[in-house]
Scaffold this motif. Structure first.
Motif, PDB file in Angstrom:
ATOM      1  N   LYS A  43      41.784  47.601  35.240  1.00 49.04           N
ATOM      2  CA  LYS A  43      42.991  46.763  35.231  1.00 49.04           C
ATOM      3  C   LYS A  43      43.820  46.992  36.486  1.00 49.04           C
ATOM      4  CE  LYS A  43      46.961  45.579  32.314  1.00 49.04           C
ATOM      5  NZ  LYS A  43      47.644  45.843  31.018  1.00 49.04           N
ATOM      6  N   ALA A  44      43.827  48.222  36.969  1.00 46.67           N
ATOM      7  CA  ALA A  44      44.614  48.528  38.159  1.00 46.67           C
ATOM      8  C   ALA A  44      44.076  47.837  39.398  1.00 46.67           C
ATOM      9  CB  ALA A  44      44.650  50.045  38.372  1.00 46.67           C
ATOM     10  N   LYS A  45      42.834  47.442  39.366  1.00 44.17           N
ATOM     11  CA  LYS A  45      42.229  46.814  40.530  1.00 44.17           C
ATOM     12  C   LYS A  45      42.304  45.295  40.499  1.00 44.17           C
ATOM     13  CE  LYS A  45      38.963  50.605  41.203  1.00 44.17           C
ATOM     14  NZ  LYS A  45      37.528  51.002  41.301  1.00 44.17           N
ATOM     15  N   THR A  46      42.768  44.701  39.385  1.00 49.04           N
ATOM     16  CA  THR A  46      42.834  43.244  39.292  1.00 49.04           C
ATOM     17  C   THR A  46      44.209  42.763  39.692  1.00 49.04           C
ATOM     18  OG1 THR A  46      43.477  43.392  36.973  1.00 49.04           O
ATOM     19  CG2 THR A  46      41.132  43.196  37.450  1.00 49.04           C
ATOM     20  N   ALA A  47      44.246  41.537  40.293  1.00 47.95           N
ATOM     21  CA  ALA A  47      45.518  40.913  40.674  1.00 47.95           C
ATOM     22  C   ALA A  47      46.113  40.195  39.472  1.00 47.95           C
ATOM     23  CB  ALA A  47      45.308  39.948  41.834  1.00 47.95           C
ATOM     24  N   SER A  48      47.351  39.829  39.578  1.00 49.04           N
ATOM     25  CA  SER A  48      48.040  39.181  38.465  1.00 49.04           C
ATOM     26  C   SER A  48      47.486  37.803  38.168  1.00 49.04           C
ATOM     27  CB  SER A  48      49.541  39.069  38.773  1.00 49.04           C
ATOM     28  OG  SER A  48      49.730  38.327  39.990  1.00 49.04           O
ATOM     29  N   ASP A  49      46.921  37.139  39.182  1.00 50.09           N
ATOM     30  CA  ASP A  49      46.379  35.802  38.960  1.00 50.09           C
ATOM     31  C   ASP A  49      44.901  35.828  38.588  1.00 50.09           C
ATOM     32  OD1 ASP A  49      45.451  36.719  41.331  1.00 50.09           O
ATOM     33  OD2 ASP A  49      45.893  34.885  42.484  1.00 50.09           O
ATOM     34  N   PRO A  56      35.393  38.773  39.531  1.00 49.47           N
ATOM     35  CA  PRO A  56      33.924  38.839  39.666  1.00 49.47           C
ATOM     36  C   PRO A  56      33.417  40.166  40.217  1.00 49.47           C
ATOM     37  CG  PRO A  56      34.723  36.712  40.409  1.00 49.47           C
ATOM     38  CD  PRO A  56      35.933  37.553  40.163  1.00 49.47           C
ATOM     39  N   SER A  57      34.134  40.774  41.141  1.00 54.23           N
ATOM     40  CA  SER A  57      33.667  42.034  41.710  1.00 54.23           C
ATOM     41  C   SER A  57      33.769  43.194  40.727  1.00 54.23           C
ATOM     42  CB  SER A  57      34.458  42.352  42.976  1.00 54.23           C
ATOM     43  OG  SER A  57      35.839  42.547  42.671  1.00 54.23           O
ATOM     44  N   LEU A  58      34.581  43.062  39.696  1.00 48.45           N
ATOM     45  CA  LEU A  58      34.763  44.133  38.725  1.00 48.45           C
ATOM     46  C   LEU A  58      33.885  43.978  37.489  1.00 48.45           C
ATOM     47  CD1 LEU A  58      38.651  44.375  38.877  1.00 48.45           C
ATOM     48  CD2 LEU A  58      37.008  45.918  39.939  1.00 48.45           C
ATOM     49  N   ILE A  59      33.186  42.868  37.397  1.00 50.42           N
ATOM     50  CA  ILE A  59      32.364  42.618  36.201  1.00 50.42           C
ATOM     51  C   ILE A  59      31.279  43.686  36.018  1.00 50.42           C
ATOM     52  CG2 ILE A  59      30.677  41.025  35.208  1.00 50.42           C
ATOM     53  CD1 ILE A  59      32.412  38.732  36.170  1.00 50.42           C
ATOM     54  N   PRO A  60      30.523  44.093  37.070  1.00 54.00           N
ATOM     55  CA  PRO A  60      29.492  45.130  36.840  1.00 54.00           C
ATOM     56  C   PRO A  60      30.055  46.411  36.251  1.00 54.00           C
ATOM     57  CG  PRO A  60      29.167  44.076  38.971  1.00 54.00           C
ATOM     58  CD  PRO A  60      30.491  43.578  38.458  1.00 54.00           C
ATOM     59  N   LYS A  61      31.211  46.868  36.757  1.00 58.55           N
ATOM     60  CA  LYS A  61      31.774  48.104  36.222  1.00 58.55           C
ATOM     61  C   LYS A  61      32.268  47.899  34.794  1.00 58.55           C
ATOM     62  CE  LYS A  61      35.039  51.799  37.155  1.00 58.55           C
ATOM     63  NZ  LYS A  61      36.034  52.367  38.080  1.00 58.55           N
ATOM     64  N   ALA A  62      32.888  46.743  34.537  1.00 56.81           N
ATOM     65  CA  ALA A  62      33.350  46.468  33.180  1.00 56.81           C
ATOM     66  C   ALA A  62      32.175  46.421  32.201  1.00 56.81           C
ATOM     67  CB  ALA A  62      34.139  45.167  33.155  1.00 56.81           C
ATOM     68  N   ALA A  63      31.089  45.775  32.612  1.00 53.91           N
ATOM     69  CA  ALA A  63      29.910  45.717  31.750  1.00 53.91           C
ATOM     70  C   ALA A  63      29.365  47.120  31.487  1.00 53.91           C
ATOM     71  CB  ALA A  63      28.836  44.842  32.388  1.00 53.91           C
ATOM     72  N   TYR A  64      29.384  47.963  32.510  1.00 59.92           N
ATOM     73  CA  TYR A  64      28.911  49.339  32.349  1.00 59.92           C
ATOM     74  C   TYR A  64      29.769  50.091  31.323  1.00 59.92           C
ATOM     75  CZ  TYR A  64      27.366  54.023  33.641  1.00 59.92           C
ATOM     76  OH  TYR A  64      26.859  55.297  33.615  1.00 59.92           O
TER      77      TYR A  64
END
Length: 1731
Positions: free
Chosen positions: A482-488, A493-501
């Motif tokens: 969450k800390a790496k995502t922007a408000s909008d 897409p770049s965080l999806i692999p880590k989230a899936a993991y």
């Protein structure tokens, strides 16, 4: 029965009963406890855990080994090489485990020797007090040292006891050490079986995993002083983390509350010796199967999980964050040095306060001997997310690849496990290790106790804490995302692999072995939420799951709705299922979509995606057409201003759209109606879906009405370009328009001037095609691309002017007023050619019948007009043939259009083939050679141009003669069917086309060859007269084999027709060879007779030359004959059939040796012969088998003793006979054949022939002979039988070893194991056998030394006599062991039974097992003997003390021990034969002897041994020998010596295979006969001397003549004959041979003695003139003679043979000395040699 009051009865027992204690069998108790410890490294696990409980930071593990008894240590100083040897070959002796923890207290020492007295400290893991006793799995008496005390365990029966002692101050240590000596390493233990070092990579893996959660900092592993591995752990200080606000920190049961959460990082360092990577075979790993990736997850709109409803459980773990399984790592040969690796870990620790009741605490303390802790910790280890460019571990060194195995269990890459200090077998169900020291396991600590009431409640609560810890860890991980995502929401897409993991790590699966563990953790993970929501990554960033929707895919036209990304849904399918099933997330509904569409107008891109999405949902059935139209009703699109469509910059409401554009019919760039969807939005949508939208294709008629209405019509009439585009479009799709639409189009366009012409816009009926050029003012249509004539014709455009006008102009006069419109025939041709396609058919027929064309040629007249079909096209070559051509100017001749018109009228472009042929026939008839050549050349040159090839079939059937031949000259011609093009057919008398025309024969309709049937008929009716004619005709037919293949009957008739000539020499005086009278005179080769091809053979074979017809021709003729049935050699079936027709002819022609070779050939392919039943019957009825019969011949030799007479020694002849199967006997027992040879016809003794003869009904001699044994009574002393039985059991394995290990194992009848169970050896008084030949009434009796008989179903008894023969024993055993025994098998078994083991070992036989056994028995016997001697000496010393003085006998000698009389076998054979070779006392076991006198000179030759034997140097040990027994031995020996002399006999054959013999000097060195050195000798001449004849043989390399050796042989023969006289040997048994290339001094062949003159010439001839030289020669040859005589008793060179050689030398020593003295005294004449 009344109800019993058990409480009252118990009180009664307690008051009145007798006290007694319960006894415990400690050994059985420990064994039963150890039975539950089934995992590997249990002992190390318990000792390391004890070290951790003691607060140790370091544990040192040391293995001590014993060196290998079989493999010596390598001679190397390289430590790695030595360590590798220790790992591979040493065996474990002791295990020592030390730690630097707190030394044992008194309480600890007390608990150590108590079973079930666990550690009362609730913070320690040990609970049951049985962990230490795991050491008894490998060690009987462990030893413990800690601080200043030590304790030794030992057993008293089944009771375990200890002894405790205090160490001296200098021996005291702060360390605690466990010393465990392996039980199986103790040689005195019944379970002695030392094991090698454990699998070191697996052990390192266990040790590295042990450091994960225990409190240790390092572990070291040593092996015999080598430090082979070390492991260290470093941990960062923990950082506290606040408990998330949305979670309930209290467990479901209320026993525990999470009070603190911390996180810390750690690393484990590993260093190991490279040698452990390759020193042992790596253990096989069971790799978990990686499930296939599930794609298109959640593609349903109605329900994201609709497709998974049936298999949700099975696919719940479809995607797991597995580290890829790497291929097996290979290491190089360099094993020196070390490798190291580091792995980084992250652990989340949860501390919980416990709240238990007093009763609950008491129950826990009762079960575990300790109260539950006030606080407890649960640690969670997860595998961090690994980027592609990152790694969780680093490694270096030559064997760095081993780090993957060492660290394999540290990270939960495949499944998380429960750790209770150490990993248990229980998995967690999530990809995280859970360490809970307060979990109460089962006794063996392999699983969690979930059965006991209070313990299970406690464990369930701890598992719920673990689930809460997993949820907290998840919140921490998702917070980092969450800390790496922007408000909008950008960057999602770049965080999806880590989230899936992260989601995969916390996706639950079935745990094992107990599924309740994983289920409890999973329930706690989800139920700890205060509300039904969990943070998750969505298209708008990390949001609560209650605000996120799960669509089938990401919909950009609904960009404001937070949705789970498709890749995340696919990658974490199991987590998504749990979210949905537990109500943490909702599906995307139609209402969500409708609201999103109503919110704003769609852009072009969004409209396009919306239409595609609707299309896909219609196609999949997730939406129906009404639902789509419902969405269309609220959808509005704002089309972009830069669009090229007509509706650009406007608002498009989808509810008003009715049609779509088909680009293949209507150009999308043209104007379209407002109710039509622009093409760019429908381009990628299938037509089927567009129609399901309720839209119809925009039709041509509808669009054309739109274009011809209102302002669009004005624009169409005003713009010639727009009109051209419109007409082009309609023309392009004209063929696809139905008839009614075409009519509608014509009606729409016909009233309007829409057709562009060169005279302006015109109505269609006013315009002409561009091809109409008669007048310049015609309104011809302007050409435009893509227009079709049929379209213009349909609109009414005109293509021609009326032909009536044209005909009127043709009829107009030439000149006058109308001359300007009068046309010449050239102009008419041009015009008609231009409008040829438009001319009606009736007008075209009128033109064909009108003669309006002038001609030119020899047959035409001036001003004559011709019809087109009567003329030829202009060409010089046609004119030269005299044909009439059309008269045309040169420029018109090259115009294709005019040419086409004239041809349509019938103008002939070229003469036909028949016309040319008639011209050629006429030229021949008129003898016009020039015209013939012109017409022939024209025909050939224009053959393909004019298409004459289509008339080839007609030409070939013409009867017109127009072809010249080689046989006659022009003008004689023949028709095509009368000649051929292949000049080779001339040999059969056929006409051949002229050579210059032959290449064009095919064009002229000629056949290359005459019909094959005619050719064959000529060959059959006209036999060849010479070999050249046969060669030519056969070669020609060989080229026609393809034709013969299609006429099988003809080929069959050729095969059997007698067309092949056989040539023989013809003599002018007497005719052909082969007549009885001898032919002479001049000869020549003439045809003798004819044979058919299928009975002839090709080549010049010598083997069957006089039996089979052979011919030889060239390659082509040979090919024909082979096709017709000839062969290069007869097949096996043909050869067998020919043999069956006349066996005597084959035998007389070939001889019996070649005939046997022929039978072998048939035998090798017998399976093929038996397939032909008729041939098999013929063979069986014919006498084709060859047998032999031995015919005895009388010899001059007479035998004094009939018992020594053997049939094999009788010289004889061998007669070969042709017999049938029932007349011949297979000799499978040679000794029986030697007795019954006069009554039998024997089959050749070859296995392949014997098998072949059996098919013909031949019987084995063993089936025709009947044995009737007469076995004497068993003897009382069976020692020799038992020794022989033991030897048979022992040595039979050696004999069968070669059979059992190769492909011949199928020939073994019984193995050594069967023999041991079923064979018994029995010593009997005598054995006699009566052997009778069935059906012949003949029998004989003989004595045997061994015989086997049945005793029951499987039992066999081997009866032997006292003096048994090993050959008889072997001959009886072999049929039991081998299915098809051979004579060599008997000899081989005899040798194995009699040879010493050391000798067998030298010959390559594996006797190591027997030798080891004997050495072991020898050691035991020696120990027992030493013990017995010690006892005997002690007893004698005691007697001497009691009786110090004893009376001596009168003679002054000590009383002799009674002599035990030797057995009969020992009397008859001084050789120690009863003692089997290899047994104790055999020559290979050295016997103790009296000490030698060092001053005594060594024996220099054999005479010293003889002197000792005669008593001149008697051994003091023999002084007590019983004289009568010696006389018996000497009597037996003398009798055997006489038998040896009487066995000497003359040689029975001319060619002798010499048997190598080592002379006496070689024997002293241990030499033996070597058959490979044997040489062949042949008889050279005979020397007459004293009335007898001595045969002299030469070696095959000897070139001497008799006179060259006259002097040496005149000296050598008297010497040998003098020795013959000394021994009394028959002089006819003496032979001399000369072979300087051989190592053979002399040899004995069946009683015939052979002496090598070459050795006499080499050693003695040079000194023969001196007395000393003669002495040496006589000595040497005397001993050689004794040696060969001994071979009549013993064949092999062994101790028995040497003994007989010595006895013979001693027996005749006196006569030898007398004879030698007389010889040296002057009695040297040949006349006195035999006196």
């Amino acid at each position: 029965m009344a109800t019993m009051d058990f409480a009252r009865l118990r009180n009664q027992a307690m008051n009145d009963g007798q006290d007694s204690e319960v006894t415990v069998n400690t050994r059985a108790l420990i064994d039963k406890v150890l039975a539950r410890y089934s995992s590997e490294h249990t002992t190390l696990r318990e000792l390391i855990q004890n070290a951790s409980d003691a607060g140790a930071s370091t544990v040192v593990i040391k293995y001590e080994t014993d060196p290998s008894l079989n493999v010596p240590a390598p001679q190397s100083s390289d430590e790695s090489v030595l360590l590798k040897h220790v790992i591979q070959h040493h065996t474990l002796r002791r295990l020592t485990v030390s730690n630097n923890g707190q030394p044992f207290s008194n309480a600890d020492w007390s608990r150590l020797k108590s079973i079930a007295d666990g550690n009362p400290d609730e913070t320690k893991i040990g609970a049951f007090g049985v962990g230490f006793y795991s050491v008894f799995a490998d060690c009987d008496e462990p030893f413990v040292v800690s601080g200043n005390k030590m304790m030794a365990f030992y057993w008293k029966g089944n009771t375990l006891s200890t002894k405790v002692a205090v160490l001296s101050p200098e021996q005291s240590s702060s360390d605690t050490t466990f010393s465990l000596k392996y039980r199986q390493a103790n040689p005195s233990s019944p379970s002695y079986n030392p094991s090698k070092a454990p699998n070191l990579p697996s052990l390192c893996q266990f040790l590295s995993t042990s450091l994960t959660f225990v409190g240790l900092s390092s572990i070291e592993l040593h092996l015999d002083g080598h430090k082979i591995a070390s492991f260290g752990k470093k941990t960062s200080p923990p950082s506290d983390i606040q408990i998330p606000a949305g979670l309930n920190p209290k467990t479901e049961g209320g026993l525990m509350t999470v009070s603190r959460v911390s996180r810390q990082s750690s690393q484990i360092d590993s260093v190991w010796s490279n040698v452990i990577a390759t020193a042992q075979n790596p253990a096989r790993r069971v790799v978990d199967a990686v499930p296939a990736e599930i794609k298109n997850a959640g593609s349903s709109l109605k329900s994201f999980f609709s497709k998974l409803s049936g298999n949700a459980q099975t696919n719940s773990r479809a995607a797991r964050p597995l580290i890829p399984v790497e291929k097996p790592v290979t290491f190089g040969e360099d094993i020196s040095g070390e490798s190291r690796a580091v792995i980084f870990l992250q652990v989340c620790t949860v501390e919980a306060d416990t709240h238990v009741t007093r009763g609950f605490s008491a129950e826990i303390e009762r079960a575990t001997k300790k109260p539950p802790p006030k606080k407890t910790k649960v640690a969670l280890l997860t595998s961090p997310f690994q980027e592609i460019s990152e790694s969780l571990s680093t490694a270096s060194g030559t064997t760095s690849g081993l780090s993957a195995k060492i660290f394999a269990d540290i990270l939960p890459t495949n499944a998380g496990r429960i750790f209770i200090g150490f990993p248990t077998a229980q998995t967690t169900g999530i990809l995280a290790h859970v360490s809970a020291p307060s979990l109460i396991p089962t006794v063996e600590r392999e699983s969690i106790d979930l059965n006991a009431r209070y313990i299970s409640n406690w464990n369930y609560e701890l598992l719920r804490v673990a689930g809460l810890a997993a949820r907290i860890s998840y919140v921490l991980d998702i917070s980092e995302i969450k800390a790496k995502t922007a408000s909008d929401g950008t960057g999602v897409p770049s965080l999806i692999p880590k989230a899936a993991y992260v989601l995969q790590q916390y996706s639950s699966s079935l745990s094992a072995p107990s599924g309740l563990v994983g289920q409890t953790i999973e329930d706690a993970f989800w139920s700890c939420s205060k509300e039904r929501s969990i943070d998750i990554l969505s298209s708008k960033g990390v949001l609560p799951s209650k605000s996120v929707r799960m669509p089938a895919e990401t919909l950009s036209f609904l960009g404001e709705v937070p949705m789970v990304p498709q890749e995340l849904a696919t990658g974490a399918m199991a987590f998504m299922l749990s979210l949905h099933n537990r109500g943490f997330i909702s599906d995307l509904t139609m209402e969500d979509i409708r609201k999103g569409l109503e919110a704003r107008a769609l852009t072009d891109t969004e409209l396009m995606e919306f239409l595609k999405w609707c299309s896909s949902k219609l196609d999949s059935g997730e939406l129906d057409p009404p639902s789509v139209r419902n969405l269309f009703a609220v959808t509005i699109a704002a089309l972009q201003d830069n669009s090229t469509d007509a509706g650009s910059g406007t608002i498009l409401q989808l509810s008003t759209v009715e049609s779509y554009v088909n680009s293949s019919r209507i150009n999308p760039t043209l104007p379209i109606p407002s109710w039509t969807m622009p093409f760019k939005f429908t381009n990628s949508i299938p037509v089927k879906q567009l129609q399901m939208f309720g839209w119809q294709e925009l039709s041509i008629v509808g669009w054309l009405r739109f274009m011809t209405s209102g302002n669009n019509l004005a624009n169409l009439l005003a713009s010639e370009s727009l009109a051209t585009q419109t007409l082009t479009l309609i023309s392009k799709g004209w063929d696809q328009i139905d008839v009614s639409s075409k009519e509608a189009v014509r009606n729409i366009l016909a009233p309007h001037p829409v057709l562009p012409t060169k005279m302006g816009m015109r109505r269609p009926e006013e315009a002409y095609f561009t091809t109409v050029k008669l007048f310049d003012d015609l309104p011809t249509v302007k050409p435009f691309p893509g227009v079709k004539d049929k379209f213009l014709l349909a609109l009414g455009v005109r293509k021609t002017i009326e032909l009536s006008v044209v005909f009127e102009r043709m009829k107009a006069p030439q000149g006058g007023q109308d001359a300007k419109i009068s046309w010449s025939h050239m102009e008419l041709i041009r015009y008609f050619a231009s409008v040829l396609q438009e001319i009606p058919q009736q007008d075209l027929e009128r033109l064909r019948e009108t003669a309006f064309l002038p001609g030119i040629g020899s047959a035409s007249k001036p001003d004559q007009l011709f019809k087109a079909r009567d003329l030829y096209a202009p060409a010089p070559s046609i004119g030269a043939l005299g044909l009439t051509q059309i008269k045309l100017p040169q420029e018109l001749q090259s115009q294709p259009r005019e040419k086409k018109f004239l041809l349509a009228l019938g103008l002939m472009e070229y003469p036909s083939a028949l016309t040319i042929i008639k011209i050629m026939e006429g030229a021949g008839r008129t003898n016009n050679r020039h015209l013939y050549d012109l017409s022939l050349v024209y025909f050939l040159q224009n053959y393909f141009v004019n298409g004459y090839e289509k008339d080839k079939a007609k030409i070939s059937t013409l009867k017109i003669p127009f072809l010249p031949t080689e046989q006659v000259d022009f003008p004689t011609l023949v028709a095509p069917f009368q000649c051929y093009s292949n000049e080779a057919a001339d040999c059969f008398g056929y006409a051949i086309i002229r050579a210059d025309i032959s290449p064009h024969a095919d064009k002229l309709g000629l056949q290359r060859d005459p019909p094959i049937r005619d050719v064959v008929q000529k060959l059959l009716s006209q036999p060849v007269k010479s070999k050249i004619e046969a060669e030519v005709k056969f070669s020609y037919i060989a080229t026609r084999l393809g034709d013969l293949d299609f006429t099988k009957p003809m080929l069959t008739s050729l095969s059997s027709a007698k067309i092949v000539p056989i040539f023989r020499k013809y003599h002018s005086a007497g005719g052909f060879d082969g007549l009885k009278e001898k032919q002479s005179g001049i000869s020549e080769m003439r045809i003798h007779h004819y044979v058919s091809p299928n009975s002839v053979f090709l080549g010049m074979d010598q083997e069957y030359r006089d039996l089979i017809e052979y011919v030889q021709y060239g390659p082509e003729a040979t090919t024909f004959l082979l096709k017709a049935g000839a062969k290069h050699e007869p097949s096996i079936s043909e050869l067998a059939r020919l043999l069956a027709e006349n066996p005597p002819k084959f035998l007389s022609t070939m001889g019996h040796e070649k005939y046997l070779g022929l039978l072998r050939k048939l035998a090798e392919q017998a399976s093929q012969l038996w397939k032909d039943k008729s041939l098999a019957d013929t063979l069986r009825k014919s006498k084709i088998l060859l047998g032999y019969k031995d015919i005895k011949t009388e010899t001059k030799k007479e035998y004094a003793d009939d018992d020594n007479y053997e049939d094999d020694d009788v010289a004889g002849l061998r007669e070969w006979l042709l017999v049938s199967g029932n007349e011949v006997t297979i000799i499978d027992e040679v000794h029986w054949y030697s007795k019954f040879r006069d009554y039998l016809i024997a089959a050749p003794q070859e296995e392949v022939l014997e098998t072949f003869y059996e098919k013909f009904g031949a019987k084995k001699i063993s089936d025709q002979v009947k044995e009737e044994p007469r076995i004497g009574n068993p003897l009382r002393d069976q020692k020799s039988a038992l020794k022989l039985q033991e030897a048979i059991f022992e040595r039979s394995r050696l004999f069968l070893h070669e059979y059992e290990r190769d492909a011949s194992s199928h020939v073994v009848r019984h193995d050594a194991k069967w023999l041991t169970s079923n064979l018994k050896v029995e010593l009997v008084s005598d054995i006699s056998i009566r052997v009778s030949l069935l059906d012949h009434n003949v029998a004989y009796s003989q004595r045997r030394t061994a015989f086997i008989r049945r005793s029951g179903r499987h039992q066999r008894i081997l009866s032997i006599v006292q003096k048994y023969d090993h050959y008889d024993v072997s001959s009886q055993l072999i049929p039991l062991l081998i299915k098809r025994p051979k004579q060599n098998d008997v000899i081989a078994l005899e040798q194995i039974l009699t040879e010493p083991l050391r000798r067998l070992q030298q010959k390559g036989i594996n006797v190591e097992r027997i030798l080891r056994k004997q050495e072991y028995e020898a050691r035991i016997a020696q120990q027992q003997e030493l013990k017995r001697q010690g006892e005997e000496n002690a007893r004698r010393a005691e007697e001497l003390k009691r009786n110090p003085i004893q009376e001596q006998p009168a003679n002054g000698h000590v009383k002799e021990q009674p002599y035990e009389e030797p057995s009969r076998n020992e009397l008859e054979s001084p050789d120690p034969a009863p003692t089997m070779p290899g047994a104790f006392g055999s020559p290979e076991q050295p016997q103790p002897s009296a000490p030698l006198n060092r001053n005594q000179p060594a024996h220099k030759n054999l005479f010293n041994k003889f002197a000792k034997t005669l008593g001149f140097e008697q051994d003091k040990r023999l002084s007590s020998t019983n004289p009568p027994q010696i006389s018996k031995d000497l009597q037996a020996t003398k009798k055997n010596i006489q038998n040896a002399i009487s066995e000497c006999r003359p040689a029975g054959r001319d060619v002798i295979d010499s048997k190598h013999h080592a002379d006496a000097t070689e024997l002293d060195k241990g030499g033996y006969c070597n058959d490979e050195q044997a040489e062949n000798i042949a008889k050279a001449y005979t020397v007459p001397i004293d009335g007898i004849s001595i045969d002299v043989y030469f070696g095959k390399f000897q070139l001497e003549k008799p006179r060259d050796i006259e002097e040496p042989i005149s000296a050598f023969l008297p010497l040998i004959l003098s020795l013959t006289k000394i021994f009394g040997v028959d002089p006819s048994a003496i032979n001399i041979f000369l072979d300087s290339k051989s190592n053979t001094v002399a040899f004995n062949l069946s009683g015939s003695l052979f002496f090598n003159l070459a050795w006499f010439m080499e050693l003695h001839w040079s000194e023969w003139g001196t007395e000393a030289g003669k002495n040496r020669a006589w000595d040497a040859w005397y001993l050689t003679y004794c040696h060969e005589l001994a071979h009549n008793l013993v064949k092999d060179h062994n101790a028995r043979h040497q003994w007989y050689q010595q006895q013979i030398a001693v027996e005749f020593a006196r006569g030898f000395r007398t004879r030698l003295g007389a010889y040296l005294g002057g009695e040297k004449t040949q006349a006195s040699l035999l006196d």
